[in-house]
Motif scaffolding. Sequence first.
Motif, PDB file in Angstrom:
ATOM      1  N   ALA A  90      40.147  50.388  28.829  1.00 34.38           N
ATOM      2  CA  ALA A  90      40.194  49.002  29.313  1.00 34.38           C
ATOM      3  C   ALA A  90      41.437  48.281  28.817  1.00 34.38           C
ATOM      4  N   GLY A  91      41.894  48.669  27.615  1.00 32.28           N
ATOM      5  CA  GLY A  91      43.077  48.010  27.051  1.00 32.28           C
ATOM      6  C   GLY A  91      44.326  48.228  27.878  1.00 32.28           C
ATOM      7  N   GLU A  92      44.371  49.318  28.637  1.00 34.38           N
ATOM      8  CA  GLU A  92      45.533  49.618  29.470  1.00 34.38           C
ATOM      9  C   GLU A  92      45.295  49.286  30.940  1.00 34.38           C
ATOM     10  N   CYS A  93      44.037  49.117  31.308  1.00 38.48           N
ATOM     11  CA  CYS A  93      43.709  48.901  32.723  1.00 38.48           C
ATOM     12  C   CYS A  93      43.779  47.413  33.057  1.00 38.48           C
ATOM     13  N   GLN A  94      44.994  46.928  33.222  1.00 39.95           N
ATOM     14  CA  GLN A  94      45.235  45.528  33.561  1.00 39.95           C
ATOM     15  C   GLN A  94      45.575  45.425  35.051  1.00 39.95           C
ATOM     16  N   ILE A  95      45.546  44.208  35.564  1.00 41.70           N
ATOM     17  CA  ILE A  95      45.891  43.988  36.973  1.00 41.70           C
ATOM     18  C   ILE A  95      47.275  44.546  37.292  1.00 41.70           C
ATOM     19  N   LYS A  96      48.189  44.457  36.332  1.00 41.25           N
ATOM     20  CA  LYS A  96      49.562  44.924  36.572  1.00 41.25           C
ATOM     21  C   LYS A  96      49.685  46.453  36.508  1.00 41.25           C
ATOM     22  N   ASP A  97      48.645  47.133  36.014  1.00 44.53           N
ATOM     23  CA  ASP A  97      48.664  48.596  35.917  1.00 44.53           C
ATOM     24  C   ASP A  97      48.243  49.190  37.263  1.00 44.53           C
ATOM     25  N   GLU A  98      49.220  49.527  38.063  1.00 41.39           N
ATOM     26  CA  GLU A  98      48.942  49.969  39.434  1.00 41.39           C
ATOM     27  C   GLU A  98      48.091  51.233  39.492  1.00 41.39           C
ATOM     28  N   LYS A  99      48.353  52.196  38.587  1.00 38.82           N
ATOM     29  CA  LYS A  99      47.630  53.462  38.645  1.00 38.82           C
ATOM     30  C   LYS A  99      46.138  53.273  38.410  1.00 38.82           C
ATOM     31  N   CYS A 100      45.787  52.445  37.420  1.00 39.07           N
ATOM     32  CA  CYS A 100      44.371  52.218  37.130  1.00 39.07           C
ATOM     33  C   CYS A 100      43.713  51.410  38.242  1.00 39.07           C
ATOM     34  N   ILE A 101      44.378  50.364  38.691  1.00 40.43           N
ATOM     35  CA  ILE A 101      43.819  49.510  39.739  1.00 40.43           C
ATOM     36  C   ILE A 101      43.667  50.284  41.041  1.00 40.43           C
ATOM     37  N   GLU A 102      44.608  51.170  41.330  1.00 39.69           N
ATOM     38  CA  GLU A 102      44.495  52.005  42.537  1.00 39.69           C
ATOM     39  C   GLU A 102      43.230  52.850  42.501  1.00 39.69           C
ATOM     40  N   ALA A 103      42.904  53.384  41.319  1.00 38.87           N
ATOM     41  CA  ALA A 103      41.713  54.219  41.177  1.00 38.87           C
ATOM     42  C   ALA A 103      40.450  53.401  41.419  1.00 38.87           C
ATOM     43  N   LEU A 104      40.381  52.213  40.818  1.00 39.04           N
ATOM     44  CA  LEU A 104      39.215  51.345  40.992  1.00 39.04           C
ATOM     45  C   LEU A 104      39.097  50.890  42.449  1.00 39.04           C
ATOM     46  N   VAL A 133      37.183  44.338  28.853  1.00 37.04           N
ATOM     47  CA  VAL A 133      37.813  44.508  30.166  1.00 37.04           C
ATOM     48  C   VAL A 133      38.532  43.225  30.545  1.00 37.04           C
ATOM     49  N   ASP A 134      39.721  43.364  31.074  1.00 35.36           N
ATOM     50  CA  ASP A 134      40.515  42.228  31.531  1.00 35.36           C
ATOM     51  C   ASP A 134      39.675  41.369  32.482  1.00 35.36           C
ATOM     52  N   PRO A 135      39.524  40.071  32.183  1.00 37.58           N
ATOM     53  CA  PRO A 135      38.722  39.188  33.056  1.00 37.58           C
ATOM     54  C   PRO A 135      39.161  39.218  34.515  1.00 37.58           C
ATOM     55  N   GLU A 136      40.461  39.378  34.735  1.00 31.47           N
ATOM     56  CA  GLU A 136      40.964  39.437  36.107  1.00 31.47           C
ATOM     57  C   GLU A 136      40.467  40.697  36.820  1.00 31.47           C
ATOM     58  N   VAL A 137      40.348  41.780  36.061  1.00 29.31           N
ATOM     59  CA  VAL A 137      39.830  43.028  36.633  1.00 29.31           C
ATOM     60  C   VAL A 137      38.330  42.891  36.883  1.00 29.31           C
ATOM     61  N   SER A 138      37.620  42.316  35.923  1.00 31.31           N
ATOM     62  CA  SER A 138      36.166  42.128  36.056  1.00 31.31           C
ATOM     63  C   SER A 138      35.807  41.299  37.278  1.00 31.31           C
ATOM     64  N   LYS A 139      36.664  40.335  37.580  1.00 31.88           N
ATOM     65  CA  LYS A 139      36.403  39.448  38.708  1.00 31.88           C
ATOM     66  C   LYS A 139      36.272  40.217  40.017  1.00 31.88           C
ATOM     67  N   VAL A 140      37.054  41.264  40.143  1.00 31.28           N
ATOM     68  CA  VAL A 140      37.119  42.000  41.406  1.00 31.28           C
ATOM     69  C   VAL A 140      36.340  43.316  41.357  1.00 31.28           C
ATOM     70  N   TYR A 141      36.186  43.877  40.156  1.00 31.57           N
ATOM     71  CA  TYR A 141      35.623  45.223  40.060  1.00 31.57           C
ATOM     72  C   TYR A 141      34.401  45.311  39.149  1.00 31.57           C
ATOM     73  N   ASP A 142      33.606  44.274  39.121  1.00 28.05           N
ATOM     74  CA  ASP A 142      32.388  44.361  38.313  1.00 28.05           C
ATOM     75  C   ASP A 142      31.243  44.954  39.141  1.00 28.05           C
ATOM     76  N   GLU A 143      30.090  45.095  38.515  1.00 26.98           N
ATOM     77  CA  GLU A 143      28.956  45.740  39.183  1.00 26.98           C
ATOM     78  C   GLU A 143      28.404  44.892  40.329  1.00 26.98           C
ATOM     79  N   LYS A 144      28.377  43.589  40.127  1.00 26.34           N
ATOM     80  CA  LYS A 144      27.788  42.707  41.138  1.00 26.34           C
ATOM     81  C   LYS A 144      28.635  42.659  42.405  1.00 26.34           C
TER      82      LYS A 144
END
Length: 218
Positions: A90-104, A133-144
Motif C-alpha cells: 500500500a505504501g507504494e500503491c499511490q494514484i501516481k503509481d501507474e503500474k499498481c493502479i493499472e492492476a486495480l 491505503v492511500d485515501p485517493e485509492v480507497s475512494k475508487v477501489y474499495d470494497e463498496k
Amino acid sequence: MSDKDLLIPASQIDSSVINARTRRGRIQMLLLFLACASPVIASYFAYYVIKPEGGKTNFGTLVYPAQDFNTAWLDTPMQGKWTLLIARPAGECQIKDEKCIEALFLMRQVRVAMGRQSKRLQLIWVNTDDKPVDPEVSKVYDEKIAGLKIVSLPSDSKSWAEFESWLNKDGAGKEIQLIDPSPAKMMYFPVTNSPKEFSSMKKDLEKLLKLNHKGENL
C-alpha cells in the motif's frame, strides 16, 4: 451372498460371480470419482484439449497442476469462491503509481464487464506492507465501490513465508492470480492496458465460469 452360499467353500464359488462383483464395485467407485471431479476436469479439458477461439492459446497462463491455497493464510473466505488476487504494498500503491493502479483498474473493469457473472467473482488486494491505503485509492477501489477487498498478510512468520512462496511460484508474484473454488491457483494474468488483452482476459474468465458451476454465489 445367501445363507446357502455361506455353506459352500470359497474355492467352489463360481469365479465369474466374484469377478462380476469386483467389476461392479470398481465401476461404482469410478462413477463417484467422476461425479466429484467433473467440474474441474471440464475446466482443464476445455483449455488443454478444446482450445479457445479455434485453437489459439488463451491470454492467461494455466497453472498445472493447480497450486493449493491454504485458507488460513488470509483472513477472508476463499473456499467455494472464484477469486482474482493481487499482492501490492500500500505504501507504494499511490494514484501516481501507474503500474499498481493499472492492476486495480483491470481487475475492477473485468469484473464489471462480466455482467451477471460478476457476482461469482471476488477481488482481493493483499496489502504486503500493511501500511495505510492511500485515501485517493480507497475512494475508487474499495470494497463498496469496486468490490475490491483489501486484506493484510498472515500475522505469523511461518504462514507469511508459505503464502509468499505460493504467490511467487513460477515468477507469478506480480501477476493477477485466479483462484478457483477448491481453492487453488489455476491461472494467472499479466497486468495490461491493452483493450484486446482486456477482452481476452474477460473471455478466459467467462469460459471458465461457464464450464465450472462451483462458486455460484459470493
